[in-house]
Design an enzyme around this catalytic site. Structure first.
Site, PDB file in Angstrom:
ATOM      1  N   GLY A 143      48.019  29.459  32.894  1.00 17.79           N
ATOM      2  CA  GLY A 143      48.100  28.657  31.691  1.00 17.79           C
ATOM      3  C   GLY A 143      47.300  29.222  30.535  1.00 17.79           C
ATOM      4  O   GLY A 143      47.603  28.933  29.369  1.00 17.79           O
ATOM      5  N   GLU A 166      50.533  33.886  39.913  1.00 11.86           N
ATOM      6  CA  GLU A 166      50.145  34.476  41.192  1.00 11.86           C
ATOM      7  C   GLU A 166      51.167  34.004  42.220  1.00 11.86           C
ATOM      8  O   GLU A 166      51.077  32.899  42.748  1.00 11.86           O
ATOM      9  CB  GLU A 166      48.731  34.024  41.587  1.00 11.86           C
ATOM     10  CG  GLU A 166      47.647  34.563  40.666  1.00 11.86           C
ATOM     11  CD  GLU A 166      46.270  34.158  41.134  1.00 11.86           C
ATOM     12  OE1 GLU A 166      45.930  34.467  42.294  1.00 11.86           O
ATOM     13  OE2 GLU A 166      45.545  33.540  40.360  1.00 11.86           O
TER      14      GLU A 166
END
Length: 279
Positions: A143, A166
């Site tokens: 983010g 990820e």
């Protein structure tokens, strides 16, 4: 198709400075996770959003998001804001992404609501009427990179590390990253970065076009901030309404075919001509 221009053209209302300008100097504001500072002197017109959540590496939690939304809502009404600059008060970190510890305590319904608020925050940054610049002096992950992607311009220290996802943790970008990254880099390259979970240095990000500038980091750890501030200074002398409407024309025009884009440009051009004193 041209209806979204209506809200963007609200910037032509009378100038209205806020009472909260410079609030970062107040004692009560120093403990806030989001601090606002209006620069003075030759930098007048540059306003900084300072992200200040050191224990969580500026992770995007509920308080952080609420305070940032509040700041954006106030600043978008302030016509003295010519450039909005996002920076970190935490050395070595821009934003570490979503606060996963906080998210673990949420129910599934609460997570959905929070992600919607997070996506809304990114949209507010992207729709901010004045140019926005992200100064990446450290990690910008998940983010955190999505926040930077929502800004108009990005400056990174060469040592900064950024990555959108990820995949080993099963995390999908939920705040607009799957949409903004391909618009920034192109579809194939965006897919490669998202599918592989690859992290990039500031230098690599500049080569790919993810950031506008990459600079060698200094001992203070704020080289990207200084370069971003210099970039903002280049914008300041330009006519404010013309700059804002250029942003509208570009952003809206990229969403439609070129003929419609030309029509949007024509509407913006006509608006600038109505206000020559400020354009």
């Amino acid at each position: 198709m041209l209806r979204p221009l209506t809200s963007a053209l609200r910037l032509l209302r009378p100038w209205k400075p806020l009472q909260t300008r410079g609030c970062a100097s107040d004692e009560a504001a120093r403990g806030r996770e989001i601090q606002v500072r209006a620069l003075e002197g030759p930098d007048q017109g540059i306003t900084e959003i300072l992200m200040n959540r050191p224990r969580a590496r500026n992770a995007l939690g509920n308080v952080f998001v609420s305070e940032l939304l509040e700041a954006l809502a106030q600043l978008r009404e302030d016509r003295q804001v010519r450039v909005l600059l996002f920076r970190s008060a935490v050395k070595g970190v821009f934003c570490a992404g979503a606060d996963l510890k906080e998210r673990e305590q949420m129910s599934e319904a609460e997570v959905e609501v929070f992600v919607q608020r997070l996506r809304g925050m990114m949209t507010e940054i992207a729709a901010f009427p004045a140019p926005t610049i992200a100064a990446l002096d450290g990690f910008a992950l998940g983010g955190g990179l999505e926040l930077a992607l929502a800004c108009d311009l990005r400056v990174a220290a060469s040592t900064a590390v950024m990555g959108l996802i990820e995949t080993t943790r099963g995390l999908l970008p939920g705040a607009g990253g799957t949409q903004r990254l391909p618009r920034c880099l192109g579809v194939a390259l965006a897919k490669e970065l998202i599918f592989t979970g690859r992290r990039l240095s500031g230098t690599q990000a500049q080569v790919l076009g993810l950031v506008n500038h990459a600079v060698a980091q200094n001992e203070e750890g704020n080289a990207a901030y200084h370069r971003a501030r210099a970039l903002a200074q280049e914008i300041l002398p330009q006519a404010p309404i013309a700059v804002r409407l250029s942003k509208v024309a570009i952003d809206r025009g990229m969403e439609v075919d070129i003929a419609s884009g030309m029509a949007i440009e024509g509407i913006c051009y006509a608006q600038v001509n109505k206000y020559p004193k400020y354009s």
